[in-house]
Design a protein around this motif. Structure first.
Motif, mmCIF file in Angstrom:
data_model
loop_
_atom_site.group_PDB
_atom_site.id
_atom_site.type_symbol
_atom_site.label_atom_id
_atom_site.label_comp_id
_atom_site.label_asym_id
_atom_site.label_seq_id
_atom_site.Cartn_x
_atom_site.Cartn_y
_atom_site.Cartn_z
ATOM 1 N N PRO A 1 -0.200 0.792 2.697
ATOM 2 C CA PRO A 1 0.319 1.309 1.558
ATOM 3 C C PRO A 1 0.051 3.046 1.856
ATOM 4 N N THR B 1 3.314 -3.132 -6.827
ATOM 5 C CA THR B 1 4.987 -3.243 -6.539
ATOM 6 C C THR B 1 5.230 -4.037 -5.246
ATOM 7 N N HIS C 1 3.889 -2.651 1.470
ATOM 8 C CA HIS C 1 3.164 -1.935 0.512
ATOM 9 C C HIS C 1 1.847 -2.808 0.343
ATOM 10 N N PRO D 1 -2.621 4.941 -8.648
ATOM 11 C CA PRO D 1 -1.364 4.865 -7.572
ATOM 12 C C PRO D 1 -1.804 3.707 -6.582
ATOM 13 N N ASP D 2 -2.867 3.517 -6.307
ATOM 14 C CA ASP D 2 -3.519 2.478 -5.421
ATOM 15 C C ASP D 2 -3.011 1.033 -5.940
ATOM 16 N N PHE E 1 3.732 4.870 1.040
ATOM 17 C CA PHE E 1 3.967 4.660 -0.305
ATOM 18 C C PHE E 1 3.241 5.697 -1.098
ATOM 19 N N LEU E 2 1.838 5.726 -1.100
ATOM 20 C CA LEU E 2 0.875 6.187 -1.758
ATOM 21 C C LEU E 2 1.465 7.928 -1.672
ATOM 22 N N THR F 1 4.324 8.613 -3.909
ATOM 23 C CA THR F 1 4.020 8.372 -5.224
ATOM 24 C C THR F 1 3.761 9.681 -6.313
ATOM 25 N N VAL G 1 11.169 2.664 -9.106
ATOM 26 C CA VAL G 1 10.648 3.162 -7.798
ATOM 27 C C VAL G 1 11.245 4.392 -7.653
ATOM 28 N N VAL H 1 0.998 0.739 -6.018
ATOM 29 C CA VAL H 1 1.686 0.409 -5.133
ATOM 30 C C VAL H 1 1.378 -1.068 -4.638
#
Length: 141
Positions: free
Chosen positions: A34, A55, A30, A48-49, A37-38, A41, A91, A52
């Motif tokens: 990332p 998380t 992550h 979001p950055d 994952f982005l 999202t 998530v 992530v």
């Protein structure tokens, strides 16, 4: 130390360490990579950055928490188990977004042969975190 920790079998320890490994690797990914994952999202997630990134930090912290013996810091493993279970629940919308919208990661999309089991396994991850954190021993009492 609770009776649960006194009775931890080799299998319980193995599955705790396996979950620790999973969350350590996922947390590191992550942070250092990332993009995937982005991509999954949901649009309604603000910042979001940062989400992530944090998380990833949460996964690493939870994994470390599962490694701390209850004799050293009582309740840390328990709190880590609850935290990782809540994390897996939070998530889940990203996993649903990935599946329903067939979002590409690294230029590739996945089939329902991937998404279906992944979505069905999410409740197992929630239980597994609770089990690894000695929050529950169900169904192995």
């Amino acid at each position: 130390m609770t009776d649960h920790e006194k009775r931890d079998s080799a299998w319980v320890i193995f599955f705790r360490l396996l979950l620790v490994l999973f969350y350590l690797v996922a947390g590191i990914m992550h942070i250092i990579s990332p993009g995937g994952f982005l991509a999954i999202t949901p649009n309604w997630v603000p910042y979001p950055d940062q989400v992530v990134f944090f998380t990833g930090v949460a996964e690493i912290a939870g994994a470390i928490g599962l490694l701390i013996p209850p004799t050293l810091l009582p309740k840390i493993r328990y709190a880590a188990g609850i935290g990782l279970a809540l994390y897996a629940l939070c998530v889940f919308p990203a996993n649903i977004n990935h599946a329903v919208n067939n979002l590409a990661i690294g230029g590739s999309t996945a089939t329902w042969a991937y998404h279906g089991p992944r979505l069905l396994f999410q409740p197992v991850f929630i239980w597994w975190a609770l089990f690894a954190g000695s929050v529950t021993r169900w169904p192995f009492r």
